[in-house]
Design a protein around this motif. Structure first.
Motif, short mmCIF file in Angstrom:
data_model
loop_
_atom_site.label_atom_id
_atom_site.label_comp_id
_atom_site.label_asym_id
_atom_site.label_seq_id
_atom_site.Cartn_x
_atom_site.Cartn_y
_atom_site.Cartn_z
N LEU A 29 42.54 -17.89 -104.85
CA LEU A 29 41.01 -17.73 -104.26
C LEU A 29 39.37 -16.87 -104.54
O LEU A 29 38.93 -17.48 -105.54
CB LEU A 29 41.52 -16.75 -103.01
CG LEU A 29 39.81 -16.29 -102.42
CD1 LEU A 29 39.07 -17.41 -101.66
CD2 LEU A 29 40.25 -15.18 -101.18
N LYS A 32 39.43 -18.92 -107.70
CA LYS A 32 38.41 -19.84 -107.09
C LYS A 32 36.81 -19.49 -106.80
O LYS A 32 35.81 -19.81 -107.67
CB LYS A 32 38.54 -20.68 -106.19
CG LYS A 32 39.08 -22.45 -105.85
CD LYS A 32 38.94 -22.82 -104.81
CE LYS A 32 40.23 -22.77 -104.48
NZ LYS A 32 40.17 -23.13 -102.79
N LYS A 33 36.28 -18.57 -107.04
CA LYS A 33 35.87 -17.70 -106.18
C LYS A 33 35.11 -17.54 -108.12
O LYS A 33 33.25 -17.23 -107.57
CB LYS A 33 35.07 -16.75 -106.21
CG LYS A 33 35.46 -16.52 -104.26
CD LYS A 33 35.07 -15.16 -103.76
CE LYS A 33 36.20 -14.94 -102.02
NZ LYS A 33 35.13 -14.04 -101.53
N ILE A 34 35.44 -16.63 -109.28
CA ILE A 34 34.98 -16.25 -110.21
C ILE A 34 35.18 -17.65 -111.82
O ILE A 34 34.58 -17.08 -112.00
CB ILE A 34 34.92 -14.60 -110.13
CG1 ILE A 34 37.24 -14.70 -110.54
CG2 ILE A 34 34.85 -14.25 -109.20
CD1 ILE A 34 36.92 -13.73 -111.23
N LEU B 331 29.03 -16.53 -107.21
CA LEU B 331 29.84 -16.06 -105.73
C LEU B 331 29.61 -17.00 -104.43
O LEU B 331 29.06 -17.40 -103.89
CB LEU B 331 30.26 -14.73 -105.98
CG LEU B 331 30.47 -13.66 -106.85
CD1 LEU B 331 29.91 -12.34 -106.97
CD2 LEU B 331 31.88 -14.24 -107.03
N ILE B 333 30.30 -19.33 -103.16
CA ILE B 333 31.02 -20.98 -103.10
C ILE B 333 32.71 -21.34 -103.71
O ILE B 333 32.16 -20.45 -104.78
CB ILE B 333 29.92 -21.49 -103.81
CG1 ILE B 333 28.34 -21.62 -103.33
CG2 ILE B 333 29.96 -23.02 -104.24
CD1 ILE B 333 27.35 -21.96 -104.28
N GLY B 334 32.95 -21.65 -103.64
CA GLY B 334 34.54 -22.07 -103.76
C GLY B 334 35.35 -21.41 -103.14
O GLY B 334 35.93 -21.00 -103.59
N GLN B 335 34.70 -21.31 -102.25
CA GLN B 335 35.92 -19.94 -101.23
C GLN B 335 37.08 -20.42 -100.86
O GLN B 335 36.82 -21.83 -100.61
CB GLN B 335 35.05 -19.29 -100.17
CG GLN B 335 34.00 -18.60 -100.86
CD GLN B 335 33.92 -16.71 -99.52
OE1 GLN B 335 34.77 -17.12 -98.88
NE2 GLN B 335 33.14 -16.94 -99.50
N ASP B 336 37.37 -20.74 -100.05
CA ASP B 336 38.93 -21.01 -99.33
C ASP B 336 38.07 -21.60 -98.67
O ASP B 336 37.98 -21.10 -97.27
CB ASP B 336 39.55 -19.60 -98.45
CG ASP B 336 41.03 -19.71 -98.10
OD1 ASP B 336 41.39 -20.20 -98.58
OD2 ASP B 336 41.41 -18.79 -97.32
N LYS B 337 37.84 -22.63 -98.83
CA LYS B 337 37.49 -23.02 -97.67
C LYS B 337 38.60 -23.90 -96.62
O LYS B 337 39.40 -24.72 -96.35
CB LYS B 337 36.81 -25.16 -98.69
CG LYS B 337 36.59 -26.59 -97.44
CD LYS B 337 34.91 -27.00 -98.30
CE LYS B 337 34.10 -26.59 -96.97
NZ LYS B 337 32.43 -26.82 -97.28
#
Lengths: 432, 432
Positions: A29, A32-34, B331, B333-337
């Protein structure tokens, strides 16, 4: 492929295990975020055989901090051993090796912060310390970044969970200090030796860190006036409640002009203020700043996962810096340097709650008020609790504003009166 | 010499003037803190002749947004005109010209956020929106960065100052909705047309922004169930108080598994919870997250300087990115969808406070409870307020958990009873 930031962890206790858990469970996670992989490369602890509630590859465990400090590929050292030595030496070595440092060590930053931050600046690296104050509350980030354009004027914190739990128990259950401390121990909220917490030392460490950061002054622990909660009686909480106040262990710092206050002591907080409703082990920090006005931040002040959350947020921020070669001046350093003088507690004015134990005789009140009058202290209200002729009864007084010194001198005289049977309890009434 | 970041400001109203004030007064301090000079290069507004409470060089004023949008040296566009058009077009043009955007425009982000954030990502620039929710409260930074390692589970916000001021007035002064609204207008807390505030729309915009960010879902304004405070009567606040609750306009969003709730409505909040003590125009956001547990952020939700403080904190963060060529993934965006379904308000369970106006006759309660029973709603407690034989009296009921639909259906039946004289008031009791 993502960039990698290598982390060395020194101190594999409760918080260390929490950091490992978070980095392990949330690796994907966070990446993906950073867009950066936070890799825990090495872990150091004096005890590497004890079982913890998290499992790690034995090949990355060491008892020798040098294995981490000499590793050129390690970008960030996380120091979680606590205490002054050898934490200080480890952090200084890390900084001199151009490694960023993340620490939760409030005692060290409060006592030796000057040298540590100076060394960091000289070496172009950062010391991050979100976990050192307010556990899961992102107060450092809020003050440094969220309020970056603000001049911080004052901070009032309930920043020791143990003390707040004890005071809440005493207030809710009507129990005395000892039983409340016992309950705190049963719950795991108090250490065997609770001095750091109940004598206000832990709060003093934290408020020193906040004051240094917000006011850009070389404030350290010994600059803080400290008074704990041992002398608070259940009856004080009850009387305060009747008068419309809660009793809290407050850490206070204010800066106006050249005048700086920094102090930790029990205080009466009016129930109309949110801080009066911060109960149990929870922490809260109330801030006044020139642009945003008042703000309050509330949450868990300690615990494995809240503290680990703070450590990891610092790791993420540093990962951004490392991967972008950001050599920005550290926020909070290079602030508006003011020339401040710390005001002595004796010179600080406050209203006071006084609880006297005096004989129930007609002339008593006049004797007491005469002495207060001599020191220029005027009385706002008096309540005598119960009537027992020829026996000591509690007399609760609220004073108007008085300087600490005057009050201290007046009480010394009052406590020598033949009609006064016990040392008078005095608690400041905080104007928030 | 410091690096320079050039800013174009579009919208020279109250907030715009605040941003200019802060950038002017704090220029030297900010430059020292961040090592970057934030230069306000151009300002656009339809009205460039009106006097404001801040003076600016006339040469940088324009009525033509293109003068800013076509300027290759401008790095950041600050959009403070509000509303959907032409704010949307201006922001999209800025993003496509690879300019970062800072905005306080909650309506736009709530309604058209999907397109805006997508356009930003496609162009490798950021849209920052700290000022869009909670004014001076650094809630966006806290959630995105402070809680970067956390899974946010729920958010409960008091995020409309006007409504909170009205409810507080009604509660403290015992006045009715109209007088409280009048007082809010006198104080400048309510607009001539207060619909956006008192009907919950402003709160819905803000909670949609928070939910999108925290849950990484394409949530927009129309997904939010919205109910305002027009139907709340002074007596409801009084009865709630007697039962141990405050009435607040709450914005709620929760995400557990595939189930997502997002709603704005008045709610009974237990006085043991901090949110019950957030009074006046102040805002607060209560968050539950997996690592930190509970946290609360409190402060000014609006106003010139608190909002300007938020805009400038975004400018500072972007300045860091711009000067270091940081192309990190944004930050949030690209979170745990997660694959979430928004639960209909009808399917959400809640305890309810009901206030019925019914004739004071022996059989009334049995008629009402029979209908509630048919819909599976059980009663926790009943208080009849006053006795006036053959006249309508208020009956206050607290129910156990019931689905929205069942309650709605039961009330439709109850309100048709001959003994029931007015539409029944139903307010959810929020379990926090």
């Amino acid at each position: 492929m993502s960039k990698i930031v290598n982390i060395g962890l020194i101190g594999f206790g409760t918080i260390g295990a929490g950091v490992i858990k978070v980095l392990t469970k949330k690796a994907a996670l966070l990446e993906k975020k950073i867009g950066v992989r936070l890799l825990l490369k090495k872990i150091c602890d004096l005890d590497i055989s004890r079982r913890r509630d998290v499992s790690v590859d034995k090949n990355i465990l060491t008892k020798d901090a040098s294995w981490i400090l000499n590793d050129e590929n390690i970008n960030i050292v996380v120091e979680l051993i606590g205490g002054i030595h050898p934490a200080k030496e480890i952090i200084l070595r890390a900084l001199r090796s151009k490694k960023h440092v993340v620490t939760a060590n409030k005692a060290l930053l409060a006592e030796e912060g000057e040298e540590i931050f100076k060394t960091a600046a000289e070496n172009g690296v950062d010391v991050c310390f979100e976990a050192s104050v307010g556990g899961g509350i992102p107060i450092i980030k809020a003050l440094r970044e969220g309020f970056v354009a603000n001049r911080i004027e004052s901070i009032y914190g309930i920043i020791n969970g143990t003390s707040n739990y004890i005071l809440t128990q005493m207030s809710d259950k009507g129990c005395d200090f000892k039983s409340a401390l016992f309950a705190a121990r049963q719950k795991g909220y108090a250490e065997k030796n609770p001095t750091l917490d109940i004598d206000g030392i832990d709060s003093a460490h934290k408020i020193a860190i906040l004051a240094r950061m917000c006011f850009n002054q070389p404030i350290c622990f010994k600059d803080v006036y400290v008074e704990g909660i041992r002398d608070i009686d259940g009856s004080d909480l009850q009387y305060a409640d009747e008068l419309g106040f809660a009793v809290k262990l407050l850490a206070v710092t204010k800066c106006g002009g050249p005048d700086l206050q920094i102090r930790v002591h029990p205080a009466l907080v009016p129930k109309s203020h949110l801080l009066a409703h911060v109960d149990g082990v929870l922490n809260a920090i109330f801030v006044n700043a020139d642009l945003v006005g008042e703000a309050l931040f509330y949450g868990q002040g300690a615990g494995q996962l809240p503290t680990a959350s703070a450590v990891v947020s610092d790791l993420v921020a540093l990962a951004g810096k490392i991967t972008t070669q950001d050599h920005n001046v550290c926020l909070g350093i290079g602030q508006d340097k003011r020339h401040c003088v710390i005001r002595a507690i004796d010179d600080i004015e406050s209203r006071y709650y006084l609880r006297l134990s005096a004989l129930d005789k007609p002339a008593v009140l006049s004797q007491i008020s005469t002495i207060l009058g001599k020191y220029g202290i005027s009385i706002h209200s008096v309540i005598q609790k119960g009537r027992r002729r020829a026996e000591a009864v509690p007399i609760v007084m609220m004073t108007h504003e008085a300087k600490g010194k005057k009050l201290r001198q007046a009480l010394a005289k009052i406590d020598k009166l033949a009609v006064v049977k016990k040392k008078t309890v005095a608690i400041r009434v905080e104007r928030l």
